[in-house]
Write a protein that holds these residues in place. Sequence first.
Motif, mmCIF file in Angstrom:
data_model
loop_
_atom_site.group_PDB
_atom_site.id
_atom_site.type_symbol
_atom_site.label_atom_id
_atom_site.label_comp_id
_atom_site.label_asym_id
_atom_site.label_seq_id
_atom_site.Cartn_x
_atom_site.Cartn_y
_atom_site.Cartn_z
ATOM 1 N N HIS A 124 1.406 -13.480 10.587
ATOM 2 C CA HIS A 124 2.021 -12.240 11.077
ATOM 3 C C HIS A 124 1.707 -11.134 10.075
ATOM 4 C CE1 HIS A 124 5.014 -9.300 12.267
ATOM 5 N NE2 HIS A 124 5.006 -9.912 13.438
ATOM 6 N N PRO A 125 1.531 -9.901 10.540
ATOM 7 C CA PRO A 125 1.344 -8.805 9.587
ATOM 8 C C PRO A 125 2.513 -8.693 8.609
ATOM 9 C CG PRO A 125 0.768 -8.090 11.793
ATOM 10 C CD PRO A 125 1.404 -9.458 11.929
ATOM 11 N N LEU A 126 2.297 -7.964 7.562
ATOM 12 C CA LEU A 126 3.215 -7.789 6.445
ATOM 13 C C LEU A 126 4.677 -7.635 6.895
ATOM 14 C CD1 LEU A 126 3.274 -7.436 3.381
ATOM 15 C CD2 LEU A 126 2.820 -5.024 3.732
ATOM 16 N N MET A 127 5.556 -8.420 6.262
ATOM 17 C CA MET A 127 6.991 -8.365 6.572
ATOM 18 C C MET A 127 7.786 -8.127 5.296
ATOM 19 S SD MET A 127 7.630 -11.188 9.570
ATOM 20 C CE MET A 127 6.749 -12.564 8.814
ATOM 21 N N ALA A 128 7.814 -6.879 4.848
ATOM 22 C CA ALA A 128 8.631 -6.489 3.699
ATOM 23 C C ALA A 128 10.103 -6.550 4.106
ATOM 24 C CB ALA A 128 8.263 -5.081 3.245
ATOM 25 N N LEU A 129 10.962 -6.789 3.142
ATOM 26 C CA LEU A 129 12.410 -6.810 3.357
ATOM 27 C C LEU A 129 13.065 -5.790 2.435
ATOM 28 C CD1 LEU A 129 12.954 -10.691 3.365
ATOM 29 C CD2 LEU A 129 12.893 -9.184 5.370
ATOM 30 N N GLU A 130 14.240 -5.356 2.792
ATOM 31 C CA GLU A 130 15.112 -4.520 1.965
ATOM 32 C C GLU A 130 14.661 -3.075 1.811
ATOM 33 O OE1 GLU A 130 15.653 -6.610 -1.723
ATOM 34 O OE2 GLU A 130 16.844 -8.185 -0.786
ATOM 35 N N SER A 131 13.435 -2.833 1.336
ATOM 36 C CA SER A 131 12.967 -1.457 1.148
ATOM 37 C C SER A 131 11.439 -1.427 1.143
ATOM 38 C CB SER A 131 13.535 -0.863 -0.143
ATOM 39 O OG SER A 131 13.127 -1.621 -1.246
ATOM 40 N N VAL A 132 10.885 -0.229 1.092
ATOM 41 C CA VAL A 132 9.432 -0.065 1.069
ATOM 42 C C VAL A 132 8.869 -0.886 -0.092
ATOM 43 C CG1 VAL A 132 7.558 1.601 0.743
ATOM 44 C CG2 VAL A 132 9.569 2.230 2.106
ATOM 45 N N SER A 133 7.791 -1.628 0.168
ATOM 46 C CA SER A 133 7.223 -2.518 -0.841
ATOM 47 C C SER A 133 5.701 -2.409 -0.851
ATOM 48 C CB SER A 133 7.615 -3.975 -0.554
ATOM 49 O OG SER A 133 9.012 -4.135 -0.619
ATOM 50 N N ASP A 134 5.133 -2.377 -2.054
ATOM 51 C CA ASP A 134 3.689 -2.326 -2.206
ATOM 52 C C ASP A 134 3.137 -3.720 -2.491
ATOM 53 O OD1 ASP A 134 3.715 0.412 -1.894
ATOM 54 O OD2 ASP A 134 3.434 0.864 -4.016
ATOM 55 N N PHE A 135 1.927 -3.967 -1.959
ATOM 56 C CA PHE A 135 1.229 -5.231 -2.150
ATOM 57 C C PHE A 135 -0.213 -4.947 -2.529
ATOM 58 C CE2 PHE A 135 4.757 -6.195 0.513
ATOM 59 C CZ PHE A 135 5.129 -7.482 0.207
ATOM 60 N N LEU A 136 -0.707 -5.635 -3.543
ATOM 61 C CA LEU A 136 -2.125 -5.625 -3.845
ATOM 62 C C LEU A 136 -2.762 -6.596 -2.857
ATOM 63 C CD1 LEU A 136 -4.283 -4.662 -5.954
ATOM 64 C CD2 LEU A 136 -3.984 -6.911 -6.988
ATOM 65 N N VAL A 137 -3.769 -6.143 -2.126
ATOM 66 C CA VAL A 137 -4.410 -6.967 -1.108
ATOM 67 C C VAL A 137 -5.878 -7.151 -1.480
ATOM 68 C CG1 VAL A 137 -4.985 -7.186 1.341
ATOM 69 C CG2 VAL A 137 -2.798 -6.172 0.653
ATOM 70 N N ILE A 138 -6.306 -8.400 -1.499
ATOM 71 C CA ILE A 138 -7.686 -8.744 -1.808
ATOM 72 C C ILE A 138 -8.252 -9.390 -0.552
ATOM 73 C CG2 ILE A 138 -9.225 -10.044 -3.317
ATOM 74 C CD1 ILE A 138 -6.769 -10.108 -5.309
ATOM 75 N N ASP A 139 -9.231 -8.730 0.055
ATOM 76 C CA ASP A 139 -9.815 -9.288 1.258
ATOM 77 C C ASP A 139 -11.270 -8.886 1.402
ATOM 78 O OD1 ASP A 139 -9.195 -6.640 2.020
ATOM 79 O OD2 ASP A 139 -8.307 -7.211 3.912
ATOM 80 N N ARG A 140 -11.792 -8.917 2.594
ATOM 81 C CA ARG A 140 -13.222 -8.782 2.866
ATOM 82 C C ARG A 140 -13.537 -7.462 3.543
ATOM 83 N NH1 ARG A 140 -16.742 -9.249 7.244
ATOM 84 N NH2 ARG A 140 -18.623 -10.447 6.858
ATOM 85 N N ASP A 141 -14.680 -6.916 3.147
ATOM 86 C CA ASP A 141 -15.306 -5.827 3.876
ATOM 87 C C ASP A 141 -16.723 -6.286 4.166
ATOM 88 O OD1 ASP A 141 -15.616 -3.327 5.071
ATOM 89 O OD2 ASP A 141 -16.261 -2.375 3.206
ATOM 90 N N GLY A 142 -17.221 -5.973 5.329
ATOM 91 C CA GLY A 142 -18.579 -6.386 5.665
ATOM 92 C C GLY A 142 -18.800 -6.370 7.157
#
Length: 170
Positions: A124-142
């Motif tokens: 499921h897409p990002l499910m932050a709780l409580e308040s706005v939350s930042d995530f470092l995301v490492i994935d693919r481009d191509g």
Amino acid sequence: MKIEALQPESFAVFGDVIETETALRHFTINEGNTERYHDLAHIDPGKDGRVIVSIFRGQPRALPFEISMMERHPRASQAFVPLSDRPYLVAVAPAGAAPRLEDVRVYACHGSQGVNYAAGVWHHPLMALESVSDFLVIDRDGPGDNCDVVQLEQAGLISEQDVGAALKLS
């Protein structure tokens, strides 16, 4: 929906848990000033892909919350590392055919645990709780499409009580 505490053993079929507590290799560097928790996830950019690093800013989900869709990235892994030290949820299902609700597992994650979804794992897409939350995301481009989205035939409900109980266990 039942919510489990995020543990490396139960999450292994979906990818990696990223946290210092479970590091297989840990050593001191920089003249004793830094602890290195080495190689915490298998980052897979897939054929012809390149690894990219982004920050996702997630708005908190209002509870109760209904899970009615899932997505997957068939060409590469995707890692999420929380930067805001806040709890969040992940919902995952095995790679393969479109998942049914009974295939979905939900994990409560504390703010020092990240996840790396293996290529093709439904989530499921990002499910932050409580308040706005930042995530470092490492994935693919191509080249090529790398995001499939499906609607679940039956939705699942995540309740505030279940989240609270699960967070006490994590």
